[in-house]
Design a protein around this motif. Structure first.
Motif, PDB file in Angstrom:
ATOM      1  N   SER A  46      25.480  27.304  45.815  1.00 43.78           N
ATOM      2  CA  SER A  46      26.711  27.672  46.535  1.00 43.78           C
ATOM      3  C   SER A  46      27.273  28.957  45.947  1.00 43.78           C
ATOM      4  CB  SER A  46      27.726  26.528  46.430  1.00 43.78           C
ATOM      5  OG  SER A  46      27.798  26.032  45.104  1.00 43.78           O
ATOM      6  N   LEU A  73      41.376  33.309  37.356  1.00 46.43           N
ATOM      7  CA  LEU A  73      41.428  34.760  37.510  1.00 46.43           C
ATOM      8  C   LEU A  73      41.784  35.222  38.921  1.00 46.43           C
ATOM      9  CD1 LEU A  73      38.656  36.072  35.121  1.00 46.43           C
ATOM     10  CD2 LEU A  73      41.022  36.824  35.206  1.00 46.43           C
ATOM     11  N   GLY A  74      42.729  34.536  39.556  1.00 47.06           N
ATOM     12  CA  GLY A  74      43.210  35.033  40.844  1.00 47.06           C
ATOM     13  C   GLY A  74      43.671  36.462  40.697  1.00 47.06           C
ATOM     14  N   TYR A  85      35.693  28.353  34.030  1.00 55.12           N
ATOM     15  CA  TYR A  85      35.151  28.509  35.372  1.00 55.12           C
ATOM     16  C   TYR A  85      33.917  29.404  35.408  1.00 55.12           C
ATOM     17  CZ  TYR A  85      38.552  26.808  38.837  1.00 55.12           C
ATOM     18  OH  TYR A  85      39.306  26.075  39.689  1.00 55.12           O
ATOM     19  N   CYS A  86      33.891  30.396  34.526  1.00 60.14           N
ATOM     20  CA  CYS A  86      32.980  31.503  34.780  1.00 60.14           C
ATOM     21  C   CYS A  86      32.801  32.311  33.511  1.00 60.14           C
ATOM     22  CB  CYS A  86      33.624  32.366  35.865  1.00 60.14           C
ATOM     23  SG  CYS A  86      32.910  33.949  36.143  1.00 60.14           S
ATOM     24  N   ARG A 117      25.044  28.575  35.463  1.00 60.29           N
ATOM     25  CA  ARG A 117      25.521  27.437  36.254  1.00 60.29           C
ATOM     26  C   ARG A 117      24.544  26.275  36.335  1.00 60.29           C
ATOM     27  NH1 ARG A 117      29.623  30.293  38.208  1.00 60.29           N
ATOM     28  NH2 ARG A 117      29.181  32.239  39.296  1.00 60.29           N
ATOM     29  N   LYS A 134      28.567  33.159  45.804  1.00 60.49           N
ATOM     30  CA  LYS A 134      29.771  33.848  46.267  1.00 60.49           C
ATOM     31  C   LYS A 134      29.639  34.307  47.708  1.00 60.49           C
ATOM     32  CE  LYS A 134      31.752  33.882  42.242  1.00 60.49           C
ATOM     33  NZ  LYS A 134      31.153  32.644  41.705  1.00 60.49           N
ATOM     34  N   SER A 188      52.047  28.192  41.392  1.00 58.95           N
ATOM     35  CA  SER A 188      52.522  29.528  41.735  1.00 58.95           C
ATOM     36  C   SER A 188      51.455  30.178  42.602  1.00 58.95           C
ATOM     37  CB  SER A 188      52.754  30.340  40.460  1.00 58.95           C
ATOM     38  OG  SER A 188      52.887  31.709  40.800  1.00 58.95           O
ATOM     39  N   GLN A 207      39.944  33.795  48.011  1.00 62.05           N
ATOM     40  CA  GLN A 207      40.948  34.732  48.524  1.00 62.05           C
ATOM     41  C   GLN A 207      40.398  35.483  49.734  1.00 62.05           C
ATOM     42  OE1 GLN A 207      43.557  36.583  45.396  1.00 62.05           O
ATOM     43  NE2 GLN A 207      41.988  35.785  44.022  1.00 62.05           N
ATOM     44  N   ASN A 250      47.187  31.369  39.535  1.00 62.94           N
ATOM     45  CA  ASN A 250      45.959  32.174  39.549  1.00 62.94           C
ATOM     46  C   ASN A 250      44.710  31.350  39.812  1.00 62.94           C
ATOM     47  OD1 ASN A 250      47.238  34.576  38.996  1.00 62.94           O
ATOM     48  ND2 ASN A 250      46.674  34.649  36.846  1.00 62.94           N
ATOM     49  N   SER A 251      44.835  30.184  40.368  1.00 63.75           N
ATOM     50  CA  SER A 251      43.616  29.434  40.666  1.00 63.75           C
ATOM     51  C   SER A 251      43.831  28.498  41.849  1.00 63.75           C
ATOM     52  CB  SER A 251      43.107  28.673  39.438  1.00 63.75           C
ATOM     53  OG  SER A 251      43.946  27.591  39.138  1.00 63.75           O
ATOM     54  N   ASN A 252      42.731  28.204  42.491  1.00 65.03           N
ATOM     55  CA  ASN A 252      42.754  27.359  43.685  1.00 65.03           C
ATOM     56  C   ASN A 252      41.693  26.281  43.535  1.00 65.03           C
ATOM     57  OD1 ASN A 252      43.057  26.323  46.237  1.00 65.03           O
ATOM     58  ND2 ASN A 252      42.195  28.102  47.308  1.00 65.03           N
ATOM     59  N   GLN A 305      37.784  25.674  44.655  1.00 68.84           N
ATOM     60  CA  GLN A 305      36.854  26.343  43.747  1.00 68.84           C
ATOM     61  C   GLN A 305      36.248  25.455  42.659  1.00 68.84           C
ATOM     62  OE1 GLN A 305      36.805  29.015  45.958  1.00 68.84           O
ATOM     63  NE2 GLN A 305      36.024  29.897  44.073  1.00 68.84           N
ATOM     64  N   ASN A 318      32.468  22.523  47.222  1.00 70.41           N
ATOM     65  CA  ASN A 318      32.672  21.907  45.905  1.00 70.41           C
ATOM     66  C   ASN A 318      32.959  20.413  45.930  1.00 70.41           C
ATOM     67  OD1 ASN A 318      31.994  23.663  43.791  1.00 70.41           O
ATOM     68  ND2 ASN A 318      33.735  24.967  44.335  1.00 70.41           N
ATOM     69  N   GLN A 358      53.332  44.975  41.685  1.00 75.38           N
ATOM     70  CA  GLN A 358      53.451  44.661  40.250  1.00 75.38           C
ATOM     71  C   GLN A 358      52.794  45.727  39.376  1.00 75.38           C
ATOM     72  OE1 GLN A 358      51.868  40.735  40.487  1.00 75.38           O
ATOM     73  NE2 GLN A 358      49.735  41.375  40.496  1.00 75.38           N
TER      74      GLN A 358
HETATM   75  N1  LIG Z   1      30.318  25.875  43.905  1.00 71.44           N
HETATM   76  C1  LIG Z   1      30.754  26.925  43.217  1.00 71.44           C
HETATM   77  N2  LIG Z   1      31.991  26.911  42.682  1.00 71.44           N
HETATM   78  C2  LIG Z   1      32.442  27.967  41.996  1.00 71.44           C
HETATM   79  C3  LIG Z   1      31.611  29.096  41.779  1.00 71.44           C
HETATM   80  C4  LIG Z   1      30.313  29.097  42.356  1.00 71.44           C
HETATM   81  O1  LIG Z   1      29.537  30.056  42.236  1.00 71.44           O
HETATM   82  N3  LIG Z   1      29.921  27.989  43.078  1.00 71.44           N
HETATM   83  N4  LIG Z   1      32.108  30.151  41.057  1.00 71.44           N
HETATM   84  C5  LIG Z   1      33.122  29.886  40.064  1.00 71.44           C
HETATM   85  C6  LIG Z   1      33.679  31.154  39.581  1.00 71.44           C
HETATM   86  S1  LIG Z   1      32.594  32.307  38.980  1.00 71.44           S
HETATM   87  C7  LIG Z   1      34.989  31.398  39.544  1.00 71.44           C
HETATM   88  S2  LIG Z   1      35.537  32.807  38.763  1.00 71.44           S
HETATM   89  C8  LIG Z   1      35.963  30.447  40.108  1.00 71.44           C
HETATM   90  C9  LIG Z   1      37.134  31.144  40.749  1.00 71.44           C
HETATM   91  O2  LIG Z   1      38.130  30.252  40.999  1.00 71.44           O
HETATM   92  P1  LIG Z   1      39.632  30.716  41.205  1.00 71.44           P
HETATM   93  O3  LIG Z   1      40.030  31.699  40.160  1.00 71.44           O
HETATM   94  O4  LIG Z   1      40.437  29.500  41.382  1.00 71.44           O
HETATM   95  O5  LIG Z   1      39.460  31.527  42.555  1.00 71.44           O
HETATM   96  P2  LIG Z   1      40.343  32.150  43.661  1.00 71.44           P
HETATM   97  O6  LIG Z   1      39.861  31.610  44.940  1.00 71.44           O
HETATM   98  O7  LIG Z   1      40.308  33.611  43.478  1.00 71.44           O
HETATM   99  O8  LIG Z   1      41.794  31.550  43.449  1.00 71.44           O
HETATM  100  C10 LIG Z   1      42.790  32.232  42.826  1.00 71.44           C
HETATM  101  C11 LIG Z   1      44.126  31.851  43.456  1.00 71.44           C
HETATM  102  O9  LIG Z   1      45.143  32.585  42.774  1.00 71.44           O
HETATM  103  C12 LIG Z   1      46.036  33.129  43.715  1.00 71.44           C
HETATM  104  N5  LIG Z   1      46.585  34.372  43.143  1.00 71.44           N
HETATM  105  C13 LIG Z   1      46.077  35.617  43.225  1.00 71.44           C
HETATM  106  N6  LIG Z   1      46.833  36.503  42.546  1.00 71.44           N
HETATM  107  C14 LIG Z   1      47.854  35.791  42.013  1.00 71.44           C
HETATM  108  C15 LIG Z   1      48.958  36.161  41.176  1.00 71.44           C
HETATM  109  O10 LIG Z   1      49.152  37.318  40.785  1.00 71.44           O
HETATM  110  N7  LIG Z   1      49.781  35.145  40.798  1.00 71.44           N
HETATM  111  C16 LIG Z   1      49.598  33.863  41.188  1.00 71.44           C
HETATM  112  N8  LIG Z   1      50.438  32.930  40.738  1.00 71.44           N
HETATM  113  N9  LIG Z   1      48.564  33.508  41.983  1.00 71.44           N
HETATM  114  C17 LIG Z   1      47.698  34.443  42.379  1.00 71.44           C
HETATM  115  C18 LIG Z   1      45.231  33.363  44.971  1.00 71.44           C
HETATM  116  O11 LIG Z   1      46.045  33.366  46.107  1.00 71.44           O
HETATM  117  C19 LIG Z   1      44.212  32.227  44.916  1.00 71.44           C
HETATM  118  O12 LIG Z   1      44.608  31.131  45.671  1.00 71.44           O
HETATM  119  O13 LIG Z   1      35.305  29.613  41.066  1.00 71.44           O
HETATM  120  C20 LIG Z   1      34.216  28.922  40.521  1.00 71.44           C
HETATM  121  N10 LIG Z   1      33.705  27.961  41.482  1.00 71.44           N
END
Ligand SMILES: Nc1nc2c(c(=O)[nH]1)N[C@H]1C(S)=C(S)[C@@H](COP(=O)(O)OP(=O)(O)OC[C@H]3O[C@@H](n4cnc5c(=O)[nH]c(N)nc54)[C@H](O)[C@@H]3O)O[C@H]1N2
Ligand SMILES: Nc1nc2c(c(=O)[nH]1)N[C@H]1C(S)=C(S)[C@@H](COP(=O)(O)OP(=O)(O)OC[C@H]3O[C@@H](n4cnc5c(=O)[nH]c(N)nc54)[C@H](O)[C@@H]3O)O[C@H]1N2
Ligand SMILES: [Mo]
Length: 710
Positions: free
Chosen positions: A598, A116-117, A144-145, A305, A600, A414, A608, A387-389, A393, A684, A437
């Motif tokens: 760990s 959900l980036g 993820y969530c 979690r 937010k 991407s 981000q 949309n994920s890193n 994460q 992580n 967009q």
């Molecule tokens: N230890 C630990 N780990 C966790 C959590 C925790 O509480 N503890 N929480 C978890 C939770 S709830 C979540 S939701 C996840 C989140 O994990 P991710 O969704 O991977 O989190 P983000 O860091 O937001 O990474 C999103 C990436 O997408 C990119 N991006 C943003 N917009 C766009 C777009 O329009 N197009 C493209 N192609 N890319 C885009 C951003 O630059 C960013 O690098 O992490 C999880 N990880």
């Protein structure tokens, strides 16, 4: 908000982030340049203010590090050495590699990894599903969530929005359970303050004394992963002391006798041992919660979690029916109100394109899949990440990195920036930011439909995800109508616009107003389950879940529309306390004495903005909070650099000595870019690959570590 200068054009938008607030934006544009992004003062939740993460969002668009052109890897994986190529060259390279892989292994050797980036219907969680279903790729479950919480929620009350966060203003007793609202749901907090001003009591259940806990009347420091036991203990007291709303239970619930029998196993003294909360506090909490109506529970994602997280959410979600809290405006509970939005996910995700027998791999298992631990046949030979890193994460990140380093793996990412994940890509495609967009945002913390309209042109060769998939589809030779639909044509089918909740709401009106409230009752009158009407098979709140017959399932949205394979390990129809595996005195990995949570980061949104100087300044360096006694035992002083480690990995941070954590507990915020930290790693690397008992979610709070001074 600065007064608009002459020549400033205001365009209405919506925050793209994965956050319950989904703020209404006003883009301030001059001569094609984005000058500022402010919060819409008219929006009942945004109220004119953005959060620390987004309040210099305009500048984020002009960050000099943005990726503006497709890139091709020219150095070793992970090194970040790339050379620019054209978009057409990138598409051709992808087609060539994928065609080879499909010929040799079949399309299931390719997998999408998306989270959900971005939270749009065009560009968000589900943006790759139609394409990858059409391709015949392995289905990536996006767990993820909320996948655990939502499975639990649907098992108990069905796909209902539940309590409106805005209605919290009318509650007299509010439990914020496993959520650090002031950091993560900032725009929901004023409704709690409003209730508080009218005399409501606010309780926070969190292992850490967070900002939110400090703003509450009562902080209950629970041991991570033991929320199910606490809920059962509360039930035991409520039932034993006859504080049950018997009329509500008789009319609108099923399984009371069985739940009663289960709760009887959890008297406060036993629950005190499990949770670390004094027995008298458990009694007091149960009595106050049951008798102070309307009582409300704001659930956070953190409850899921842990290994027993799914059943914990089922138990917490059962509490309001037991005491009749749903009868009242402001009573009940909210996981996320997304279920009140009539999304047309079948159109978005195209599950009809999934070929029979297609396998499903949980995205959280990607590291294990890539390293061969899952024995996949065919193996994964290509992964497409957008949309994920995950390198920052995803739990057990070192396993992920090991997998991404495979020379024979073809990785496409991407991205907006050269993240730690992008560094492992063979091809990188540049993405757009929100002002560039068009999208209808998904919202999961309020009840407004939100439209984001483009305000400025996209820089370089950046394209929105939806356009990227159109181009990929064309490149792969897909000739379905779907790939020639315009954004407007797609959006006009993203919702069931004829559903009662959407009455009076049209895309045309949204273009003018930016946002509109769903027709699901106003905050001061909404009591969706005053007379039952739960969206379960029985129409009642199911203490005894009929959906348990399906085994452990994942809600189709997260499973890419795929429902056929929804059987799994059996699920107890009556929720139970399932203990953590690592947390606790005799847990697995007992040689690592500290429990690390760990949560937010306050100033980053997941990972981000962790590359933005302003937010880095607000968030500070990676810190590791430990209790002064645990620090003393390790010769650690406040501000010392420490190493946090276990069998899975190690990262470093600055020690913060504080009794905001109890002895034995440590807290290190999530979100730092490994490449921007002193150790080249982040939290992580220590978390495990284990899953929560429902919905395939992770168990990031069930993590044992040791801490040493550097
Ligand atoms: N230890 C630990 N780990 C966790 C959590 C925790 O509480 N503890 N929480 C978890 C939770 S709830 C979540 S939701 C996840 C989140 O994990 P991710 O969704 O991977 O989190 P983000 O860091 O937001 O990474 C999103 C990436 O997408 C990119 N991006 C943003 N917009 C766009 C777009 O329009 N197009 C493209 N192609 N890319 C885009 C951003 O630059 C960013 O690098 O992490 C999880 N990880
Ligand atoms: N500032 C900021 N806001 C965000 C995000 C962000 O990265 N930064 N991310 C967004 C996303 S993707 C999400 S999912 C939401 C999540 O937001 P929240 O629901 O608030 O989730 P977390 O931050 O994971 O954890 C909240 C609290 O739960 C506590 N906790 C940890 N384990 C347990 C447990 O076992 N039981 C209990 N009772 N509490 C526990 C943590 O100490 C933490 O204070 O926030 C969104 N908003
Ligand atoms: Mo999340």
């Amino acid at each position: 908000m600065a007064a608009p200068t002459i020549g400033t054009r205001i365009v209405r938008g919506a925050c793209p982030q994965d956050c319950p607030d989904t703020c209404a934006f006003l883009y301030h544009v001059e001569d094609g340049k984005l000058m500022d992004v402010t919060g819409d003062p008219e929006h009942p939740m945004t109220r004119g203010g953005l959060c620390v993460k987004l309040n210099n969002y305009a500048e984020h668009h002009y960050n000099p590090d943005r990726l503006l052109h497709p890139l091709k890897r020219v150095g070793p994986k992970g090194s970040g050495q790339y050379q620019p190529i054209t978009y057409d060259e990138a598409l051709a390279a992808i087609k060539q590699r994928w065609t080879g892989i499909i010929d040799q292994y079949g399309p299931q050797a390719i997998m999408n990894h998306c989270y959900l980036g971005n939270q749009g219907t065009l560009n968000g969680l589900t943006s790759g599903d139609a394409f990858f279903n059409r391709l015949g790729a392995t289905i990536g479950e996006k767990c993820y969530c909320e996948s655990g919480s939502s499975t639990a929620w649907i098992m108990t009350v069905g796909p209902t929005g539940g309590l409106d966060v805005e209605s919290l203003a009318y509650a007299k007793y509010i439990i914020v359970w496993g959520m650090n609202m002031i950091s993560t749901n900032l725009h929901g907090w004023p409704f709690i303050l409003e209730a508080k001003a009218k005399g409501a009591k606010v309780v926070v259940i969190d292992p850490v004394r967070t900002r939110t806990a400090k703003g509450a009347d009562w902080h209950i420091a629970i041991r991570p992963g033991t929320d199910g036991a606490l809920a059962l203990g509360m039930m035991q007291v409520i039932i034993a002391e006859n504080l049950v709303d018997h009329d509500y239970v008789a009319n609108y619930t099923v399984g009371y006798e069985e739940l009663k029998a289960r709760a009887a196993e959890f008297p406060p003294e036993r629950v005190a041992e499990i949770t670390g909360i004094p027995a008298d506090d458990i009694r007091k909490l149960a009595r106050e919660y049951a008798t102070t109506q309307p009582s409300a529970i704001r659930q956070g994602v953190a409850i899921e979690r842990s290994p027993g997280g799914g059943d914990a959410v089922r138990l917490v979600t059962s509490l309001p029916a037991l005491v009749g809290a749903w009868r009242h405006v402001g009573g009940g509970t909210v996981e996320m109100p997304i279920w009140d939005f009539p999304f047309n996910f079948d159109f978005i995700q195209r599950p009809d394109w999934i070929r029979p027998g297609t396998r499903v791999v949980n995205e959280l298992d990607l590291g294990r899949a890539l390293t061969g631990e899952l024995n996949l046949d065919p193996p994964l030979m290509s992964v497409f990440i957008h949309n994920s890193n995950p390198v920052s994460q995803q739990q057990n990140a070192n396993k992920m990195i090991e997998g991404l380093q495979r020379e024979d793996l073809f990785t496409v990412v991407s991205e907006l920036f050269m993240t730690d994940t992008a560094r492992y890509a063979d091809i990188i495609l540049p993405a757009t930011l929100q002002a560039e967009q068009y999208d209808l945002q998904v919202t999961w913390g309020h009840l407004y439909v939100m439209l984001n309209q483009p305000a400025i042109a996209a820089p370089g060769e950046c394209v929105p995800n939806v356009e990227m998939f159109r181009r990929l589809a064309k490149t792969m030779g897909f000739d379905d109508d779907y790939w020639s639909f315009s954004d407007d044509e797609l959006l006009s089918r993203m919702y069931d616009w004829n559903a009662p909740a959407m009455q009076g709401i049209t895309l045309e009106k949204l273009k003018e107003k930016g946002w509109m409230r769903l027709n699901v009752g106003l905050p001061h009158e909404r009591a969706p389950h005053a007379k039952g009407h739960f969206k379960t098979p029985s129409g009642k709140c199911e203490f005894k879940a009929s959906a348990a017959a399906n085994g452990n399932f994942v809600v189709p949205v997260w499973r890419n529309g795929y429902t056929e394979m929804q059987s799994g390990e059996p699920v107890d129809p009556i929720p139970n306390y399932i203990p953590p595996v690592e947390v606790g005195a005799n847990g697995h990995m007992a040689r690592y004495p500290l429990n690390l949570v760990s949560p937010k980061p306050h100033a980053f949104l997941n990972s981000q903005y962790a590359n933005e100087p302003y937010q880095q300044g607000r968030q500070g360096e990676q810190r590791v909070m430990i209790h002064p006694k645990d620090a003393e035992a390790r010769g650690v002083k406040n501000g010392d650099y420490v190493r946090v480690f276990n069998d899975r990995g190690a990262f470093e941070g600055r020690a913060e000595l504080s009794d905001d954590v109890v002895e034995g507990l440590a807290m290190a915020p999530l979100g730092y870019w490994p490449s921007l930290t002193r150790s080249g790693s982040a939290v992580n690397v220590t978390t495990s690959s284990r899953h929560c008992n429902l919905g395939g979610a992770g168990t990031q709070s069930d993590n044992r570590v040791e801490i040493a001074r550097i």
